[in-house]
Scaffold this motif. Structure first.
Motif, PDB file in Angstrom:
ATOM      1  N   TYR A 115       0.835  -1.186   0.000  1.00 11.49           N
ATOM      2  CA  TYR A 115       0.000   0.000   0.000  1.00 11.49           C
ATOM      3  C   TYR A 115       0.876   1.245   0.000  1.00 11.49           C
ATOM      4  N   ALA A 116       0.236   2.390  -0.052  1.00 17.51           N
ATOM      5  CA  ALA A 116       0.971   3.648  -0.118  1.00 17.51           C
ATOM      6  C   ALA A 116       0.536   4.560   1.013  1.00 17.51           C
ATOM      7  N   VAL A 117       1.400   5.536   1.299  1.00 20.00           N
ATOM      8  CA  VAL A 117       1.134   6.486   2.376  1.00 20.00           C
ATOM      9  C   VAL A 117       1.587   7.860   1.904  1.00 20.00           C
ATOM     10  N   SER A 118       0.786   8.872   2.194  1.00 22.09           N
ATOM     11  CA  SER A 118       1.153  10.222   1.795  1.00 22.09           C
ATOM     12  C   SER A 118       2.087  10.848   2.829  1.00 22.09           C
ATOM     13  N   LEU A 119       3.080  11.610   2.349  1.00 22.44           N
ATOM     14  CA  LEU A 119       4.010  12.261   3.274  1.00 22.44           C
ATOM     15  C   LEU A 119       3.573  13.684   3.598  1.00 22.44           C
ATOM     16  N   ARG A 120       2.375  14.086   3.112  1.00 26.49           N
ATOM     17  CA  ARG A 120       1.916  15.440   3.405  1.00 26.49           C
ATOM     18  C   ARG A 120       1.613  15.552   4.902  1.00 26.49           C
ATOM     19  N   VAL A 121       2.100  16.648   5.493  1.00 27.97           N
ATOM     20  CA  VAL A 121       1.871  16.856   6.920  1.00 27.97           C
ATOM     21  C   VAL A 121       0.447  17.346   7.133  1.00 27.97           C
ATOM     22  N   ARG A 122      -0.300  16.658   8.005  1.00 26.57           N
ATOM     23  CA  ARG A 122      -1.672  17.112   8.309  1.00 26.57           C
ATOM     24  C   ARG A 122      -1.659  17.793   9.675  1.00 26.57           C
ATOM     25  N   ARG A 123      -2.087  19.051   9.681  1.00 26.40           N
ATOM     26  CA  ARG A 123      -2.128  19.785  10.945  1.00 26.40           C
ATOM     27  C   ARG A 123      -3.534  20.298  11.194  1.00 26.40           C
ATOM     28  N   LEU A 124      -3.872  20.426  12.465  1.00 27.14           N
ATOM     29  CA  LEU A 124      -5.205  20.907  12.843  1.00 27.14           C
ATOM     30  C   LEU A 124      -5.457  22.298  12.257  1.00 27.14           C
ATOM     31  N   VAL A 125      -4.380  23.123  12.200  1.00 33.48           N
ATOM     32  CA  VAL A 125      -4.513  24.508  11.718  1.00 33.48           C
ATOM     33  C   VAL A 125      -5.067  24.538  10.295  1.00 33.48           C
ATOM     34  N   ASP A 126      -4.679  23.549   9.479  1.00 30.69           N
ATOM     35  CA  ASP A 126      -5.110  23.550   8.077  1.00 30.69           C
ATOM     36  C   ASP A 126      -6.605  23.277   7.936  1.00 30.69           C
ATOM     37  N   TYR A 127      -7.231  22.784   9.004  1.00 32.85           N
ATOM     38  CA  TYR A 127      -8.658  22.483   8.946  1.00 32.85           C
ATOM     39  C   TYR A 127      -9.451  23.416   9.867  1.00 32.85           C
ATOM     40  N   THR A 128      -8.861  24.589  10.121  1.00 35.40           N
ATOM     41  CA  THR A 128      -9.452  25.533  11.060  1.00 35.40           C
ATOM     42  C   THR A 128      -9.723  26.863  10.377  1.00 35.40           C
ATOM     43  N   HIS A 129     -10.927  27.427  10.620  1.00 39.05           N
ATOM     44  CA  HIS A 129     -11.244  28.760  10.125  1.00 39.05           C
ATOM     45  C   HIS A 129     -11.174  29.726  11.303  1.00 39.05           C
ATOM     46  N   THR A 130     -10.353  30.771  11.161  1.00 41.01           N
ATOM     47  CA  THR A 130     -10.109  31.670  12.296  1.00 41.01           C
ATOM     48  C   THR A 130     -11.402  32.294  12.804  1.00 41.01           C
ATOM     49  N   TRP A 131     -12.233  32.810  11.872  1.00 38.46           N
ATOM     50  CA  TRP A 131     -13.444  33.525  12.304  1.00 38.46           C
ATOM     51  C   TRP A 131     -14.418  32.591  13.022  1.00 38.46           C
ATOM     52  N   LEU A 132     -14.423  31.340  12.572  1.00 38.68           N
ATOM     53  CA  LEU A 132     -15.317  30.360  13.193  1.00 38.68           C
ATOM     54  C   LEU A 132     -14.869  30.051  14.620  1.00 38.68           C
ATOM     55  N   GLU A 133     -13.544  29.899  14.781  1.00 42.25           N
ATOM     56  CA  GLU A 133     -13.007  29.620  16.118  1.00 42.25           C
ATOM     57  C   GLU A 133     -13.274  30.800  17.035  1.00 42.25           C
ATOM     58  N   ALA A 134     -13.130  32.033  16.490  1.00 42.61           N
ATOM     59  CA  ALA A 134     -13.386  33.235  17.294  1.00 42.61           C
ATOM     60  C   ALA A 134     -14.841  33.247  17.742  1.00 42.61           C
ATOM     61  N   LEU A 135     -15.750  32.908  16.829  1.00 44.95           N
ATOM     62  CA  LEU A 135     -17.185  32.875  17.150  1.00 44.95           C
ATOM     63  C   LEU A 135     -17.459  31.868  18.259  1.00 44.95           C
ATOM     64  N   ILE A 136     -16.861  30.685  18.123  1.00 45.67           N
ATOM     65  CA  ILE A 136     -17.069  29.646  19.132  1.00 45.67           C
ATOM     66  C   ILE A 136     -16.522  30.101  20.488  1.00 45.67           C
ATOM     67  N   LEU A 137     -15.357  30.764  20.450  1.00 47.71           N
ATOM     68  CA  LEU A 137     -14.731  31.230  21.693  1.00 47.71           C
ATOM     69  C   LEU A 137     -15.633  32.251  22.383  1.00 47.71           C
ATOM     70  N   ILE A 138     -16.170  33.211  21.579  1.00 43.62           N
ATOM     71  CA  ILE A 138     -17.051  34.237  22.155  1.00 43.62           C
ATOM     72  C   ILE A 138     -18.300  33.578  22.734  1.00 43.62           C
ATOM     73  N   LEU A 139     -18.876  32.642  21.989  1.00 42.63           N
ATOM     74  CA  LEU A 139     -20.116  31.992  22.431  1.00 42.63           C
ATOM     75  C   LEU A 139     -19.889  31.124  23.662  1.00 42.63           C
ATOM     76  N   THR A 140     -18.647  30.683  23.862  1.00 44.65           N
ATOM     77  CA  THR A 140     -18.364  29.796  24.990  1.00 44.65           C
ATOM     78  C   THR A 140     -17.962  30.588  26.231  1.00 44.65           C
ATOM     79  N   ILE A 141     -17.029  31.534  26.035  1.00 40.92           N
ATOM     80  CA  ILE A 141     -16.492  32.279  27.183  1.00 40.92           C
ATOM     81  C   ILE A 141     -17.407  33.448  27.545  1.00 40.92           C
ATOM     82  N   GLY A 142     -18.039  34.071  26.535  1.00 40.05           N
ATOM     83  CA  GLY A 142     -18.892  35.247  26.748  1.00 40.05           C
ATOM     84  C   GLY A 142     -19.942  35.037  27.837  1.00 40.05           C
TER      85      GLY A 142
END
Lengths: 367, 129
Positions: A115-142
């Motif tokens: 079989y084969a395996v990809s050497l591309r690095v997968r990071r959480l940041v690449d699957y994260t939208h800044t504005w969405l995280e900000a919204l979640i943070l406000i809705l959680t901490i607010g």
């Protein structure tokens, strides 16, 4: 009126589980068929087993729905209805496992060694939208911050449960536990969700030897869509719990905030509507990606046939102590599931149970 | 950037991983500065023990091809390895040639294989520049 609403809610839940259980063999037979054996015996047995399973499932569904109707409308006991609903799910699960056992022996596992395996690095940041995280943070901490400032001025009796129009229908004595339950739950759930998303991004990704590039593209798309679906769940959860947390204090928040909250609570049904719509859209996309993958390279959408023997309970649970993977693509269904035998899962479970227990224990001293 | 693994092959997995990464470097698919996944990530994807990947990475680091960063994978740092002497390299070639002779191939066939492989390797190196 109220009991009828409860009955409709329970019925909706029943219908969703019924649909999921009905579709399980569809995904499972596909897998076993591509696993090798496609003889007449196999087809015949699978078909008969699937028909039997669906028949029993339908009977269970009708019987449990009737029982729930009786218990709720005649005897007005909600706990009984909940128990029957849980019982239906458990019974359906056992029926499915039984069905999978009947079909299982006919599937010939084809161990893949190349079989084969990809050497591309997968990071959480690449699957994260800044504005969405900000919204979640406000809705959680607010709400937590607002509630802290409003807590001293709150009355002795505070509403803790609300009906569908945002009117309180359950009350409790004012305490840290009753006032901060919703925002604390929100923070906890968001932390758990983030951990699950991290695991999802780092889940095992295995590629076939042929048409590797295309399969990789589809698998990355699959992961991305799953992450988006999960983001939708995270935002919805944060929104719902923020509203729940702020409803008790809307009187003490001042005119503007109170009006905004009143407006928000009249629009509260938009949230679930968006959630259902969004979920349907993402599930449809995931199904399409899976179908395309199956056409492109048959059998490759099963995560790794190497690990066939480690799938238990009809392909619902994965247990392989040899596999360093903490999360892995589901064999039956869409998305990812945990490797229940990996060491990583143990400390995750410990945190999952330990943190709420610790918080409750710590708060018991504050009273 | 994809590597291929064959678990039924007699070569150990760490050897296969190291060789595949070296081939990608020679081909130019991995240039200096390119990041490699963390040991945990690669071990998860391949389905082998973390040590297996760690051994492969350590070997590549000893040869000066990559630098391992703690917790966040590795970076390709060079296209030329440093550790092997000419004698060692000649020896590996001699071993490979011996295998070909033992397999019963004629001199002409061996030369053809040698030329093909050399052409293929050098071409991909030239092509990447």
């Amino acid at each position: 009126m109220k009991t009828e609403m409860v009955f409709l809610q329970v019925l909706l839940g029943e219908l969703i589980s019924f649909a999921i259980f009905m579709s399980l063999p569809l995904m499972h037979t596909q897998r076993t068929a591509s696993g090798g054996s496609e003889g007449k015996d196999f087809q015949e047995t699978t078909r008969r087993a699937a028909n039997g399973y669906r028949l029993i499932l339908t009977g269970l569904f009708i019987a449990s729905t009737a029982a729930i109707y009786l218990v709720l409308i005649r005897w007005q006991t909600q706990a009984g209805a909940a128990l029957i609903s849980i019982g239906f799910n458990v019974a359906a699960l056992f029926c499915y496992i039984n069905y999978a056992r009947q079909v299982g022996p006919f599937a010939v596992p084809s161990p893949i060694t190349r079989y084969a395996v990809s050497l591309r690095v997968r990071r959480l940041v690449d699957y994260t939208h800044t504005w969405l995280e900000a919204l979640i943070l406000i809705l959680t901490i607010g709400p937590l911050v607002l509630l802290m400032s409003a807590y001293p001025g709150m009355p002795d009796q505070i509403p803790v449960h609300f009906n569908i129009t945002g009117e309180p229908d359950g009350w409790a004595r004012k305490s840290l536990g009753s006032a901060f339950f919703a925002p604390a739950l929100s923070v906890y759930l968001q932390a758990v969700f983030l951990l699950i998303k991290y695991d999802m991004v780092h889940a095992k990704m295995i590629l076939p030897e042929e048409s590797t590039e295309e399969v990789l593209r589809y698998k990355e798309q699959f992961l991305k869509t799953n992450a988006q679906l999960f983001d939708l769940v995270r935002v919805s959860c944060a929104l719902l719990l923020a509203m729940t947390a702020l409803l008790p204090v809307n009187k003490s928040l001042g005119e503007v905030a109170s009006n905004m909250l009143a407006l928000a609570s009249t629009l509260i049904w938009i949230g679930p509507a968006l959630l259902v719509g969004g979920l349907s859209y993402f599930i449809w996309r995931l199904l399409r990606i899976k179908r395309d993958l199956e056409v492109l390279s048959p059998g490759s959408n099963a995560p790794c046939s190497v690990d066939d023997q480690y799938w238990r309970q009809g392909g619902l649970v994965y247990k392989n102590p040899e596999d360093p993977a903490v999360m892995i693509e589901k064999l039956v269904g869409l998305g990812y599931t945990y490797n229940m035998a990996s060491r990583g899962v143990y400390w995750r479970l410990a945190i999952l149970v330990g943190v709420p227990l610790f918080v409750v224990w710590a708060f018991s001293f504050l009273r | 950037v994809i590597i291929r693994i064959d678990t039924s092959h007699k070569l150990p997995i760490y050897r296969q991983i190291a060789d595949e990464i070296k081939m990608l470097i020679v081909k130019g698919d991995l240039v200096p500065g390119a990041t490699l996944p963390s040991v945990r990530q690669l071990a998860t994807d391949i389905g082998v023990n973390l040590n297996t990947v760690a051994i492969a990475y350590r070997e590549l680091q000893e040869e000066g091809l990559i630098t391992i960063r703690h917790g966040s994978g590795a970076v390709v740092t060079s296209c030329t390895s440093q550790s092997q002497s000419i004698q060692d390299l000649r020896r590996s070639l001699r071993v490979a040639l011996t295998e070909l002779v033992l397999a019963g191939l004629s001199l002409k066939e061996i030369k053809k294989i040698f030329d093909d492989e050399l052409q293929h390797t050098i071409q991909s190196k030239e092509g990447s520049r």
